[in-house]
Design a protein around this motif. Structure first.
Motif, short mmCIF file in Angstrom:
data_model
loop_
_atom_site.label_atom_id
_atom_site.label_comp_id
_atom_site.label_asym_id
_atom_site.label_seq_id
_atom_site.Cartn_x
_atom_site.Cartn_y
_atom_site.Cartn_z
N LEU A 308 -9.06 -8.31 -7.97
CA LEU A 308 -9.03 -6.97 -7.39
C LEU A 308 -8.53 -7.00 -5.95
N ARG A 309 -8.94 -7.99 -5.18
CA ARG A 309 -8.49 -8.08 -3.80
C ARG A 309 -6.97 -8.26 -3.73
N ILE A 310 -6.42 -9.07 -4.63
CA ILE A 310 -4.97 -9.29 -4.63
C ILE A 310 -4.24 -8.02 -5.06
N LEU A 311 -4.76 -7.35 -6.09
CA LEU A 311 -4.15 -6.09 -6.53
C LEU A 311 -4.15 -5.06 -5.40
N LEU A 312 -5.26 -4.97 -4.71
CA LEU A 312 -5.38 -4.04 -3.60
C LEU A 312 -4.35 -4.34 -2.52
N LEU A 313 -4.19 -5.61 -2.19
CA LEU A 313 -3.23 -6.00 -1.17
C LEU A 313 -1.79 -5.69 -1.60
#
Length: 379
Positions: A308-313
């Protein structure tokens, strides 16, 4: 029956949050009426409209009191950040162009660079701070300090100069008891009188109280819905809780856009995301681990949170580039792209949540996990 009742409760909490945030917006607008456009949107408006994410994360942690509580909290804050980055600018673009207010939207390059870069830095910090299998109060403290630095810079950068005050300082008027049952907190507090500092503070406190109650029931409803359909609370929060808590952000940005305050409309969305990532997640994490000790995350939670953190970035960088390179202003085609990206994100989250075995989901999941491992290995 449990599915329908939980969805109904989620809808009711959305309405309560929306109406309570209207009161909060009125009070905060009065208190911040001398702040410049862009600054007010990124600070006062952003904090006010992001209180639901803060309360929801607190309740996820303190009600569930386990790793699911943290995953629900980060699912809400990060999912809300994706919603804000994709849907809010799209809504602003569609409404402004659709109503013939303008054929395009031009945002101050300074606002985009300032808040966009700050948001990307905050998301990189989230990737590097939330690492390993254990979370403690220092992780929350680092995120909060980052937000304090951002707000301090924003306030100091405002500089001197006169600020035009277009604030409407009266409530709708009418019977206060009837207004309270309708959710019109401004009229319930002010009646037919004009707002002042004392009444603004009181309205602020009452609005926060109702937002907190609504967020508590939102967490309960999401937990019931997840149990009813057999979906982990993390994925329910990414899709449903995040959208529900983003209602105030959307409405505030919509109102700013209708007034022609495009800088505030976009700054609110970006500033809300910075608040979500740094404070709405950092403060509950800091408080919970200080009281109950470190949070031990399962391998599944680590994988989901990492992706999720990577998708958000990635999605934030895409939005940032769209605004930076749209030198002639953002148009309807940009709105369509943003909406499409958001629904792809939702479809992927639902597919992962129900363990729908599709090759494309496996490939995306593997790709995101690889990037997450690579980035965290750099720290």
């Amino acid at each position: 029956m449990a599915i329908l009742s939980s969805l109904g409760l989620i809808l009711i909490t959305c309405l309560v949050i929306w109406r309570a945030c209207d009161g909060f917006e009125m009070a905060s607008n009065y208190l911040g009426r001398h702040m410049k456009d862009g600054i007010k949107g990124a600070t006062i408006n952003a904090i006010g409209s992001s209180l639901p994410e803060l309360f929801t994360t607190i309740f996820f942690l303190f009600v569930l009191k386990d790793k699911d509580g943290f995953s629900g909290g980060i699912g809400t804050t990060a999912g809300s950040a994706v919603f804000n980055a994709m849907i809010i600018p799209a809504v602003v673009i569609v409404v402004v162009i659709g109503k013939g207010i303008s054929s395009k939207i031009e945002i101050s390059r300074k606002v985009i660079l300032r808040d966009g870069i700050a948001l990307i830095i905050a998301e990189l910090a989230l990737i590097f701070v939330i690492t390993g299998t254990t979370l403690n109060w220092t992780h929350g403290l680092v995120l909060m300090l980052l937000y304090i630095v951002y707000v301090s810079y924003m306030l100091l950068s405002q500089g001197a100069g006169d600020v035009e005050n277009e604030y409407e300082d009266e409530a709708d008027g009418g019977n206060r008891t009837v207004a309270l049952f309708k959710g019109d907190l401004a009229t319930a507090i002010l009646g037919d009188s004009k707002i002042n500092t004392t009444k603004a503070v009181l309205l602020l406190i009452v609005s926060v109280f109702f937002i907190g109650i609504a967020c508590f029931w939102l967490v309960e409803a999401c937990e019931q819905f997840g149990t009813a359909i057999g979906m982990p609370i993390y994925f329910v929060s990414v899709v449903l809780a995040s959208a529900a808590t983003s209602v105030p952000d959307t409405i505030i940005s919509y109102k700013d856009a209708m007034k022609g305050n495009y800088d505030d409309a976009v700054a609110n969305a970006l500033g809300s995301n910075i608040f979500d990532v740094c404070f709405a997640l950092g403060f509950p994490l800091f408080l919970f681990t200080l009281i109950y000790g470190p949070i031990e995350m399962s391998s599944e939670t680590i994988e989901n949170v990492g992706q999720l953190r990577i998708l958000l970035l990635i999605l934030t960088v895409v939005v940032f580039l769209i605004f930076v390179f749209a030198k002639k202003g953002v148009k309807r085609s940009h709105a369509k792209l943003l909406i499409t990206l958001y629904f792809v994100f939702v479809a992927y989250s639902i597919g992962k949540g129900i363990n729908y075995d599709l090759p494309v989901i496996r490939e995306i999941s593997a790709f995101l996990s690889a990037i997450s491992h690579w980035l965290t290995s750099l720290f």
